[in-house]
Write a protein that holds these residues in place. Structure first.
Motif, mmCIF file in Angstrom:
data_model
loop_
_atom_site.group_PDB
_atom_site.id
_atom_site.type_symbol
_atom_site.label_atom_id
_atom_site.label_comp_id
_atom_site.label_asym_id
_atom_site.label_seq_id
_atom_site.Cartn_x
_atom_site.Cartn_y
_atom_site.Cartn_z
ATOM 1 N N VAL A 12 0.855 -1.184 0.000
ATOM 2 C CA VAL A 12 0.000 0.000 0.000
ATOM 3 C C VAL A 12 0.894 1.238 0.000
ATOM 4 O O VAL A 12 1.842 1.325 0.786
ATOM 5 C CB VAL A 12 -0.935 0.052 1.238
ATOM 6 N N GLU A 13 0.594 2.182 -0.898
ATOM 7 C CA GLU A 13 1.341 3.443 -0.956
ATOM 8 C C GLU A 13 0.635 4.515 -0.134
ATOM 9 O O GLU A 13 -0.520 4.364 0.258
ATOM 10 C CB GLU A 13 1.456 3.915 -2.417
ATOM 11 N N ASP A 14 1.367 5.600 0.108
ATOM 12 C CA ASP A 14 0.834 6.782 0.814
ATOM 13 C C ASP A 14 0.290 6.456 2.196
ATOM 14 O O ASP A 14 -0.731 7.004 2.637
ATOM 15 C CB ASP A 14 -0.254 7.462 -0.031
ATOM 16 N N VAL A 15 0.970 5.569 2.890
ATOM 17 C CA VAL A 15 0.616 5.244 4.268
ATOM 18 C C VAL A 15 1.344 6.210 5.203
ATOM 19 O O VAL A 15 2.508 6.544 4.980
ATOM 20 C CB VAL A 15 0.998 3.792 4.604
ATOM 21 N N VAL A 16 0.653 6.667 6.239
ATOM 22 C CA VAL A 16 1.275 7.560 7.227
ATOM 23 C C VAL A 16 1.541 6.761 8.500
ATOM 24 O O VAL A 16 0.634 6.129 9.055
ATOM 25 C CB VAL A 16 0.373 8.767 7.540
ATOM 26 N N LEU A 17 2.805 6.794 8.960
ATOM 27 C CA LEU A 17 3.204 6.093 10.175
ATOM 28 C C LEU A 17 3.356 7.098 11.310
ATOM 29 O O LEU A 17 4.053 8.099 11.184
ATOM 30 C CB LEU A 17 4.538 5.368 9.946
ATOM 31 N N ARG A 18 2.702 6.812 12.427
ATOM 32 C CA ARG A 18 2.810 7.662 13.619
ATOM 33 C C ARG A 18 3.369 6.816 14.761
ATOM 34 O O ARG A 18 2.812 5.772 15.099
ATOM 35 C CB ARG A 18 1.445 8.228 14.013
ATOM 36 N N VAL A 19 4.472 7.262 15.337
ATOM 37 C CA VAL A 19 5.128 6.544 16.431
ATOM 38 C C VAL A 19 5.397 7.518 17.563
ATOM 39 O O VAL A 19 6.285 8.369 17.464
ATOM 40 C CB VAL A 19 6.452 5.898 15.986
ATOM 41 N N GLY A 20 4.642 7.394 18.644
ATOM 42 C CA GLY A 20 4.872 8.166 19.849
ATOM 43 C C GLY A 20 4.990 9.655 19.602
ATOM 44 O O GLY A 20 4.161 10.270 18.926
ATOM 45 N N PHE A 21 6.055 10.271 20.141
ATOM 46 C CA PHE A 21 6.245 11.718 20.068
ATOM 47 C C PHE A 21 6.943 12.144 18.781
ATOM 48 O O PHE A 21 7.150 13.339 18.554
ATOM 49 C CB PHE A 21 7.072 12.180 21.273
ATOM 50 N N SER A 26 5.446 9.604 5.934
ATOM 51 C CA SER A 26 4.633 9.092 4.842
ATOM 52 C C SER A 26 5.489 8.168 3.976
ATOM 53 O O SER A 26 6.646 8.478 3.681
ATOM 54 C CB SER A 26 4.089 10.235 3.994
ATOM 55 N N GLY A 27 4.914 7.035 3.572
ATOM 56 C CA GLY A 27 5.686 6.111 2.772
ATOM 57 C C GLY A 27 4.873 4.917 2.315
ATOM 58 O O GLY A 27 3.637 4.944 2.299
ATOM 59 N N ALA A 28 5.576 3.829 1.975
ATOM 60 C CA ALA A 28 4.942 2.613 1.461
ATOM 61 C C ALA A 28 5.008 1.518 2.523
ATOM 62 O O ALA A 28 6.008 1.377 3.226
ATOM 63 C CB ALA A 28 5.637 2.160 0.185
ATOM 64 N N LEU A 29 3.926 0.738 2.587
ATOM 65 C CA LEU A 29 3.850 -0.379 3.534
ATOM 66 C C LEU A 29 3.822 -1.685 2.760
ATOM 67 O O LEU A 29 3.057 -1.831 1.797
ATOM 68 C CB LEU A 29 2.591 -0.259 4.396
ATOM 69 N N CYS A 30 4.662 -2.628 3.203
ATOM 70 C CA CYS A 30 4.714 -3.945 2.565
ATOM 71 C C CYS A 30 4.518 -5.020 3.627
ATOM 72 O O CYS A 30 5.125 -4.958 4.698
ATOM 73 C CB CYS A 30 6.055 -4.126 1.859
ATOM 74 N N VAL A 31 3.665 -5.994 3.327
ATOM 75 C CA VAL A 31 3.405 -7.104 4.241
ATOM 76 C C VAL A 31 4.030 -8.363 3.667
ATOM 77 O O VAL A 31 3.735 -8.759 2.533
ATOM 78 C CB VAL A 31 1.886 -7.327 4.435
#
Length: 559
Positions: A12-21, A26-31
């Protein structure tokens, strides 16, 4: 079943990752079959997140219009959020993670596929064996022998193939004694004091039952473990009431009349569901964002986690005191002998034995007292603090050990050769690992699944790895003396390095520790040049800076 059958959406493209503070990325997610791979798509960025799917404890799906978010809660207490464009993709990713994270077939887990650079299958698997321990401990040879009565794991499924027992007891006696102990865990030696020759043994509870059954072979085994003139102590990690109650279900305890040279002491330690729920409550308290001091302190107290730390350290101190100060041998057991028993014997050895406080010695201690001695890692670490699944066999016994060792290292900052980073690494690896060391529940299971032939050993890797220096305590000074940790309430603290690991506070502490490491290394270089006046000046300057930095770290801990 192929891993691909579990993966409904692989990329999936254009995924936003949020980690703590930290700022969102924004990037790509691969499973894949074993990992989630997130790659930052910003220019000039090579940042990636590689998350082992087995590290995922729970996920939450949060729909938002035509898109959705997945909150991933990890066994190492990290919390991530993935904002995924497209509701179908979001649900597919969530479904794939749920399926892949709940695979229970040992041979499908990642250690069977992991091939690290610099290691080969067939390399030494582990740091020691029972045979090697016996061979290198000459003081055992007069009264103790190596028995291979359990070579095919038929006498005790959770014991290793070789054990150390009194030399005057033959294997036939061991077989009969094993039938009288829960799970076949008859008394075996785990430590011999280097100064006075007193020993620590471990076992499971005797199966006396309501009829107070006896076993002459078990009585003989314990009698032969000590001289006729000696007195031994049985430290039962259950309360007297719990031990009495165990008789109703076929368990029990050693009677005074049948085990005359031995005196029984009860020290109640929680286990199983109670300990797991304590961890859940503590992690919930640490994640409370209300910033209310009264609420935080109330939740911390209600979790009772520090009470469990206190119980473990005080019981281990009792065992160590019996051996070191009173000169008596000790047998430790609870019910199954695979949790609190191992916790107490391990901590007692760290208190008594300087070798167990070295980097290599500590890893060897974990190998023989937990891996080889049959702690059921796969059952106990199946879920962590965030799981919504009904509790079965989960229990953070090993994590509690890491916390207790951290408490010792905080009270004796020069006594342990290894650092907090090693404790954090081991605690994480027990729940989700690239290596096969903590797979399965016993040596027998590892033999059945050919774990040693098809995976790599974490302990061997840690001894060889290039980043080993990160796991070494730069302030370490060897001492032959026993160390006696305080168990006063004010002496025990929350392990912020673990339970607040992913907060900004801990990041600052990590930076301070790295600065200390740099200063100490410079001190060591300068001390080799003491004849040079300039080097002496630098030495004094660095020492002053080190003192200031340590004071700042103490203030940060209080805050």
């Amino acid at each position: 079943m192929e891993f691909s059958e579990h993966i409904k959406t692989a990329n999936v493209e254009d995924v936003v990752l949020r980690v703590g503070f930290r700022a969102p990325r924004s990037g790509a997610l691969c499973v894949t079959g074993h990992h989630l791979l997130f790659s930052d798509r910003e220019e000039d960025s090579t940042w990636q997140l590689l998350l082992l799917i087995r590290n995922i404890d729970a996920i939450e799906k949060r729909p938002s219009g035509s898109s959705g978010s997945i909150v991933i809660k990890c066994k190492d207490l990290r919390v991530l959020q993935l904002d995924i464009p497209g509701m179908e993709e979001c649900l597919n990713i969530a479904s794939s993670i749920e399926a892949l994270s709940s695979i229970e077939n040992v041979t499908e887990m990642y250690p069977f596929f992991h091939r690290p650079r610099g290691l080969r299958l067939g390399d030494p698997w582990g740091l020691s064996s029972t045979e090697q321990e016996y061979t290198h401990t000459e003081r055992l040879w007069d009264r103790w022998r190596l028995s291979r009565v359990n070579q095919d794991f038929s006498v005790c499924p959770s014991y290793p193939s070789a054990v150390i027992v009194p030399s005057s007891v033959d294997d036939e006696v061991l077989v009969k004694a094993a039938r009288f102990r829960q799970g076949g865990r008859f008394p075996v030696l785990c430590y011999c004091h280097h100064r006075n020759g007193m020993v620590i043994m471990r076992s499971s509870q005797p199966l006396t039952g309501a009829n107070k059954k006896r076993c002459c072979e078990d009585e003989l085994l314990l009698q032969m473990a000590i001289d006729q003139s000696e007195l031994g102590y049985i430290v039962d990690t259950r309360s007297s009431q719990h031990a009495q109650h165990a008789r109703l279900s076929g368990g029990g305890f050693e009677s005074k009349s049948c085990y005359r040279p031995w005196r029984r002491l009860h020290r109640h330690m929680e286990r199983g569901k109670v300990l797991q729920e304590s961890l859940i409550k503590l992690v919930e308290a640490c994640g409370d964002s209300s910033h209310n001091m009264d609420r935080w302190l109330s939740k911390l107290e209600n979790s009772k986690w520090l009470s469990h730390v206190h119980s473990a350290l005080s019981t281990a101190g009792l065992v160590a005191e019996c051996v070191e100060r009173d000169g008596h041998s000790v047998l430790v057991h609870g019910s199954e002998g695979t949790d609190t028993t191992l916790l107490v014997t391990s901590l007692a050895q760290i208190i008594l034995d300087p070798d167990c406080r070295t980097f290599r010695g500590f890893l060897r201690l974990l190998e023989r007292e937990w891996v080889q001695a049959g702690h059921p890692f796969q059952q106990r670490c199946a879920r962590s603090a965030y799981s919504h699944a009904r509790l079965k066999y989960e229990c953070p016994s090993f994590l509690l050990l890491m916390d207790c060792v951290w408490q010792i290292s905080r009270q004796f900052p020069l006594a342990l050769e290894f650092s907090e980073a090693l404790l954090l690494r081991l605690g994480q690896e027990a729940y989700a690992s690239d290596y096969g060391t903590f797979l399965c529940n016993s040596e027998q299971e590892r033999h059945i699944f050919h774990v040693k032939e098809n995976t790599h050993c974490l302990l061997w890797f840690l001894m060889q790895c290039s980043e080993r220096e990160n796991y070494i305590n730069p302030l370490y000074e060897h001492t032959q003396l026993a160390i006696w940790p305080s168990v006063q309430p004010q002496s025990l603290q929350l392990w912020t390095g673990l339970f607040l690991r992913w907060t900004e506070h801990t990041q600052v502490m990590d930076e301070a520790r790295e600065e200390i490491r740099t200063l100490v290394n410079e001190l060591k270089r300068d001390e080799k040049m003491k004849s040079n006046d300039e080097a002496t000046h630098h030495l004094l300057t660095h020492r002053d800076a080190l003192t200031v930095l340590e004071n700042e770290m103490d203030e940060l801990t209080i805050l």
